[in-house]
Design a protein around this motif. Structure first.
Motif, short mmCIF file in Angstrom:
data_model
loop_
_atom_site.label_atom_id
_atom_site.label_comp_id
_atom_site.label_asym_id
_atom_site.label_seq_id
_atom_site.Cartn_x
_atom_site.Cartn_y
_atom_site.Cartn_z
N ALA A 80 54.15 -30.13 -40.99
CA ALA A 80 54.49 -28.11 -41.03
C ALA A 80 53.53 -27.43 -40.13
O ALA A 80 53.12 -28.29 -38.82
CB ALA A 80 53.83 -27.54 -42.15
N GLN A 81 54.90 -26.80 -39.27
CA GLN A 81 54.15 -25.96 -37.92
C GLN A 81 54.33 -24.47 -38.91
O GLN A 81 53.91 -23.46 -38.05
CB GLN A 81 55.32 -25.74 -36.71
CG GLN A 81 55.27 -27.48 -36.86
CD GLN A 81 54.48 -27.34 -36.18
OE1 GLN A 81 53.47 -27.03 -34.89
NE2 GLN A 81 53.76 -29.24 -36.04
N GLY A 82 54.50 -23.80 -39.54
CA GLY A 82 54.66 -23.10 -40.38
C GLY A 82 53.36 -22.41 -40.62
O GLY A 82 51.72 -22.32 -40.58
N ARG A 83 53.21 -20.59 -39.91
CA ARG A 83 51.86 -20.25 -40.96
C ARG A 83 51.76 -20.12 -42.39
O ARG A 83 50.54 -20.01 -42.93
CB ARG A 83 52.69 -18.68 -40.21
CG ARG A 83 50.58 -17.39 -41.02
CD ARG A 83 51.25 -16.24 -40.39
NE ARG A 83 50.15 -15.34 -40.83
CZ ARG A 83 49.90 -14.11 -40.39
NH1 ARG A 83 50.51 -13.54 -39.25
NH2 ARG A 83 49.13 -13.61 -41.45
N TYR A 84 53.05 -20.09 -43.18
CA TYR A 84 52.89 -19.94 -44.76
C TYR A 84 53.31 -20.93 -45.13
O TYR A 84 54.17 -21.88 -43.97
CB TYR A 84 53.89 -18.76 -45.33
CG TYR A 84 53.69 -17.21 -44.82
CD1 TYR A 84 52.33 -16.90 -44.86
CD2 TYR A 84 53.84 -16.46 -44.05
CE1 TYR A 84 51.64 -14.97 -44.50
CE2 TYR A 84 53.84 -15.20 -42.92
CZ TYR A 84 53.23 -14.18 -43.54
OH TYR A 84 52.05 -13.43 -43.21
N ILE A 85 52.12 -21.52 -45.99
CA ILE A 85 52.15 -22.65 -46.82
C ILE A 85 53.33 -22.39 -48.12
O ILE A 85 52.64 -21.93 -49.09
CB ILE A 85 51.56 -23.66 -46.67
CG1 ILE A 85 51.01 -23.50 -46.06
CG2 ILE A 85 52.00 -24.98 -47.47
CD1 ILE A 85 51.80 -24.71 -44.69
N ALA A 86 54.48 -22.71 -48.20
CA ALA A 86 54.88 -23.14 -50.04
C ALA A 86 55.12 -24.22 -50.39
O ALA A 86 55.65 -24.67 -49.75
CB ALA A 86 56.65 -21.99 -49.70
N PHE A 87 55.30 -23.81 -52.03
CA PHE A 87 54.92 -25.53 -52.47
C PHE A 87 56.88 -25.72 -53.75
O PHE A 87 56.60 -24.33 -54.33
CB PHE A 87 53.63 -26.16 -53.49
CG PHE A 87 52.77 -26.20 -52.61
CD1 PHE A 87 52.53 -27.25 -51.50
CD2 PHE A 87 52.04 -25.39 -52.41
CE1 PHE A 87 52.06 -27.56 -51.06
CE2 PHE A 87 50.76 -25.08 -51.32
CZ PHE A 87 50.68 -26.21 -50.84
N LEU A 88 57.64 -26.68 -53.47
CA LEU A 88 58.37 -26.37 -54.28
C LEU A 88 59.24 -27.90 -54.38
O LEU A 88 59.34 -28.59 -53.83
CB LEU A 88 59.44 -26.14 -53.73
CG LEU A 88 60.80 -25.50 -53.96
CD1 LEU A 88 60.74 -24.57 -55.67
CD2 LEU A 88 62.34 -25.38 -53.77
N ASP A 89 58.11 -27.97 -55.70
CA ASP A 89 58.93 -29.76 -56.13
C ASP A 89 60.27 -30.14 -56.24
O ASP A 89 61.30 -28.95 -56.36
CB ASP A 89 58.21 -30.17 -57.48
CG ASP A 89 56.44 -29.83 -57.80
OD1 ASP A 89 56.11 -30.24 -56.50
OD2 ASP A 89 56.44 -30.38 -58.52
#
Length: 252
Positions: A80-89
C-alpha cells in the motif's frame, strides 16, 4: 491533488459475490484510489473474474499458499502506498459516496480514524436482515475492549502520523487485535452517522459463530493485550454479551 486511498481486500472463493464488490469500488465518486487485492489461493473463479477488469488501479496478487484473511490483508498492506487505509472484504459493498465522505470528514475534522453506519444484509439478496449498525459513539481503546464497534467495511484510518498497522496471523480475531493496537496510538475514532456500506452476513462466517470463538476472544485479551486471567475473563464476558445484543433479532 487528492490524497491516495489504499483499499485492502483479501479474497477467497468469492466468485458468487465479488462482481458486486468490484462495481461498488469502480462507482466511487472519489477516484484517487489503489485497490490491493490479495487472493488467498481461491478454488473457484474469483481470480478469473478479477483479471477481467483492466483498470491499472486494481492490483491483484495471488498467493501460492493459503494463509488466512489476516495474512492476505498484510500482503496488501505491504504494497500500500496511500495515506488513507480502507478495508473492503471481497463480498461486501460500498455506496458510491463512501470514500469521498469519509476522507472529507477526516480532513475537515482532523480525524485520524472514522467509521460509519452499515447495513447488515442477507448473503444472497443483500437485503437488510437486522437494523443498520450505527456509528453512534467516539471509539477509544477502553470502550473497544468490551465490544468491537469497528468493521473493516466501514472504517478508514490515516497513516500520516502512525503508519500502517498489520494483522496478527495467529488469531481468528485478527480484526479486533489490530483495531486495539491502532487505538493505542490513535486516541479516538469518530463516527460518521450515515449508512454508506453493506455487510454481507454469511452463514459460515467465523465472526457469526460466537460460541466457537469465545476462546479466541479470550486470547485477544490474555495473549495479545497481556491482561491477567481475571481481567481477560471480564472483557470476554462483556464482549459476549454485547455480541448477543448486536446480532440478536430480539434487540434489532
Amino acid at each position: 491533488m487528492k490524497d491516495l486511498v489504499s483499499i485492502i481486500t483479501p479474497s477467497y472463493n468469492s466468485a458468487e459475490f465479488i462482481e458486486e464488490t468490484i462495481q461498488s469500488v469502480l462507482n466511487q465518486t472519489y477516484e484517487h484510489w489503489e485497490w490491493l487485492i490479495t487472493d488467498d489461493l481461491s478454488r473457484d473463479q474469483t481470480v478469473e473474474i478479477l483479471r477481467k477488469y483492466n483498470d491499472p488501479r486494481i492490483k491483484l496478487q495471488v498467493l501460492e499458499q493459503n494463509g488466512g484473511a489476516g495474512n492476505a490483508r498484510n500482503k496488501s498492506l505491504e504494497r500500500a502506498q496511500g495515506r488513507y487505509i480502507a478495508f473492503l472484504d471481497s463480498d461486501d459493498y460500498w455506496y458510491p459516496e463512501y470514500l469521498q465522505t469519509m476522507t472529507a470528514y477526516m480532513k475537515e475534522n482532523g480525524a485520524e480514524l472514522v467509521y460509519c453506519n452499515y447495513s447488515r444484509c442477507d448473503e444472497h439478496t443483500m437485503q437488510p436482515i437486522l437494523k443498520d449498525f450505527l456509528a453512534d459513539k467516539i471509539v477509544t481503546f477502553s470502550n473497544l475492549l468490551k465490544t468491537c464497534r469497528l468493521a473493516p467495511v466501514s472504517t478508514v484510518y490515516d497513516t500520516k502520523r502512525v503508519g500502517k498497522f498489520f494483522f496478527p496471523v495467529k488469531s481468528k480475531r485478527e480484526d479486533h487485535v489490530m483495531w486495539l493496537n491502532l487505538l493505542k496510538e490513535i486516541p479516538e475514532g469518530y463516527p460518521v452517522q450515515k449508512t454508506m456500506a453493506k455487510y454481507r452476513m454469511r452463514e459460515n462466517s467465523v465472526s457469526r459463530n460466537k460460541k466457537n470463538i469465545i476462546k479466541d476472544q479470550y486470547l485477544v485479551y490474555k495473549d495479545f493485550m497481556g491482561f491477567s486471567t481475571v481481567t481477560s475473563l471480564y472483557y470476554t464476558a462483556n464482549w459476549a454479551l454485547n455480541g448477543f445484543l448486536k446480532y440478536s433479532k430480539i434487540f434489532n
